[in-house]
Design an enzyme around this catalytic site. Structure first.
Site, PDB file in Angstrom:
ATOM      1  N   CYS A 370     102.480   8.382  23.399  1.00  0.00           N
ATOM      2  CA  CYS A 370     103.455   9.247  24.051  1.00  0.00           C
ATOM      3  C   CYS A 370     103.119   9.510  25.513  1.00  0.00           C
ATOM      4  CB  CYS A 370     103.591  10.545  23.264  1.00  0.00           C
ATOM      5  SG  CYS A 370     104.360  10.225  21.685  1.00  0.00           S
ATOM      6  N   TYR A 399      85.570  -2.751  28.591  1.00  0.00           N
ATOM      7  CA  TYR A 399      86.134  -1.458  29.004  1.00  0.00           C
ATOM      8  C   TYR A 399      87.447  -1.109  28.304  1.00  0.00           C
ATOM      9  CZ  TYR A 399      82.563  -1.971  32.561  1.00  0.00           C
ATOM     10  OH  TYR A 399      81.358  -2.147  33.192  1.00  0.00           O
TER      11      TYR A 399
END
Ligand SMILES: Cc1ncc(COP(=O)(O)O)c(C=O)c1O
Length: 444
Positions: A370, A399
């Site tokens: 969201c 990463y």
């Protein structure tokens, strides 16, 4: 394209292939079958690529400069299976936290080959590092210098340390991943005279043995010049400190930051080119200043693991905004890979079950979380996507998982290690129980 030629071959793991069903194969395993077996999002690490990258760094540097240690920067991603591979490959390890050290310790990573970094190492973690007997602690600031001296002295130890310097070099990378410039939270600034003061202090302290100097300029660094500059600046400083205080530079590290390819057309320097630039600048600088050659320590993180992993997602809903763009959503996104949202990082993609489909449409791949910024790929040209297709994002090893979160109370993905047609689970997918394990209820 011949039927057997895999697209994005220079970005995918070394074992990537198109199998007889036209699917993407990794380490001899069908990626679509892996997605089905372990469900998605799924991170697939290719063992051969991992080992190859370790060996390439070691051989390219050591063939030019035998006294080189290659320390994998654990922050890019660390798990026990990976740590065990690193031990087998004779790698050293750069850790930045008690947690990374605990993972290394759990596979008996040789303590002498561990370097401990970080701009704010808590006292507890410094004690943990001393308990484990780590080979080097890289001091980042005056507070740590005093604290570590006291902790080591109280144990009757002289801890071997390097000073991390901030050289004032711009490596021309993203502002969030630049560390060598003066205005950075990392390292002791050289241009301000603070580096000299720290070095003098380190030489005088009974609990520390100052063996070397370290700089890390940022990541990813696509240019060679920052490394040459770093060697030049640090060696001139070391020579001046030798004249002034009798300091002996026994070890030098230009850090990590070696770039990798994420998208077509990107051409990072080869490992050999980084090695040549660093080694020649180091050798020339030492000759110029009459310094003995120090041990060289390099700290690749991304360049060891990025290419080794592919993220697999399942295609779900689509949204067409006429005249604007077509969004297609996957079942992962910024919770397993925040890099596109955080740094505008670019990735490539292919459809693991449609490698032989030459049709193309322009789509934007959205994550499921969201945030409007949860977009994994903008304007990708892919075969028409349908729900259930498996999207593969290469160069996903660095990463992404290391920065993964439980945003939207999502479950962190499973990770598998593939080799010779076998897939072994390195990390199982989290469960709802895992999500609530540390959450206390009812309150007492
Ligand atoms: C001190 C140090 N060494 C090595 C690295 C690894 O960088 P990369 O993964 O780009 O090689 C970093 C990354 O932040 C770092 O801070």
């Amino acid at each position: 394209m011949r039927a057997t030629e895999v697209p994005l071959a220079s970005i995918l793991p070394l074992t990537a292939a198109v199998n007889e069903t036209g699917h993407l194969a990794l380490g001899g395993c069908d990626a679509v079958a892996l997605a089905r077996e372990f469900s998605t999002p799924l991170y697939v690490f290719d063992e051969e690529t991992l080992r190859h990258q370790c060996r390439q760094f070691q051989s390219e540097f050591r063939s030019r400069y035998p006294d080189t240690a290659v320390a994998y920067a654990a922050k890019a991603y660390l798990g026990r299976a990976l740590a065990a591979v690193l031990v087998q490959e004779g790698m050293s390890l750069d850790v930045v936290s008690g947690g990374e050290l605990a993972i290394a310790g759990s596979v008996n990573f040789p303590p002498a080959r561990i370097h401990f970094h970080g701009n704010n190492k808590p006292e507890e973690e410094l004690r943990q590092a001393l308990d484990y007997g780590v080979g080097r602690i890289v001091i980042d600031n005056f507070h740590e210098l005093r604290l570590l001296d006291w902790l080591a002295w109280a144990r009757g130890l002289r801890q071997k340390v390097l000073l991390r310097l901030s050289p004032g070099i711009d490596p021309h990378t993203h502002a969030h991943t630049t560390t060598g410039i003066l205005d950075s939270k990392f390292g002791i600034p050289m241009p301000t005279g603070q580096a000299e003061a720290a070095l003098r202090q380190a030489l005088e302290t009974p609990g520390l043995e100052l063996v070397g100097l370290h700089v890390h300029m940022g990541s990813p660094i696509f240019e060679l010049e920052p490394y040459r500059q770093a060697a030049k600046v640090v060696l001139a400083f070391a020579a001046a400190m030798q004249r002034q205080y009798g300091f002996q530079l026994q070890e030098f590290s230009p850090g990590g930051g070696f770039a990798v390819q994420y998208v077509e057309g990107q051409a990072p320097p080869a490992i050999a080119e980084y090695a040549e630039a660093i080694v020649s600048a180091l050798s020339e600088g030492c000759r110029e200043h009459g310094l003995p050659l120090p041990k060289l320590i390099i700290e690749p993180g991304r360049a060891i693991v990025a290419r080794a992993a592919v993220a697999l997602y399942t295609i779900g809903s689509a949204k067409e905004v006429p005249g604007v763009r077509r969004f297609v959503s996957v079942d992962g996104g910024m919770a397993d890979n925040i890099r596109p949202a955080l740094y505008s990082s670019q990735y490539s993609a292919l459809v693991a079950n449609k490698l032989l489909d030459s049709r193309r449409e322009l789509v934007t791949i959205a994550g499921k979380y969201c945030e409007s910024g949860d977009i994994l790929l903008r304007d990708a040209e892919l075969p028409p996507l349908e729900p259930g297709d498996i999207l593969a994002m290469p160069a996903a090893g660095a990463y992404a998982l290391a920065m993964a979160s439980n945003y939207n109370a999502s479950l962190r993905p499973a990770i598998v290690l593939v080799k010779d047609g076998q897939a072994k689970l390195m990390r199982r997918r989290e469960t709802y129980d895992d999500l609530m394990r540390c959450d206390v209820w009812p309150l007492e």
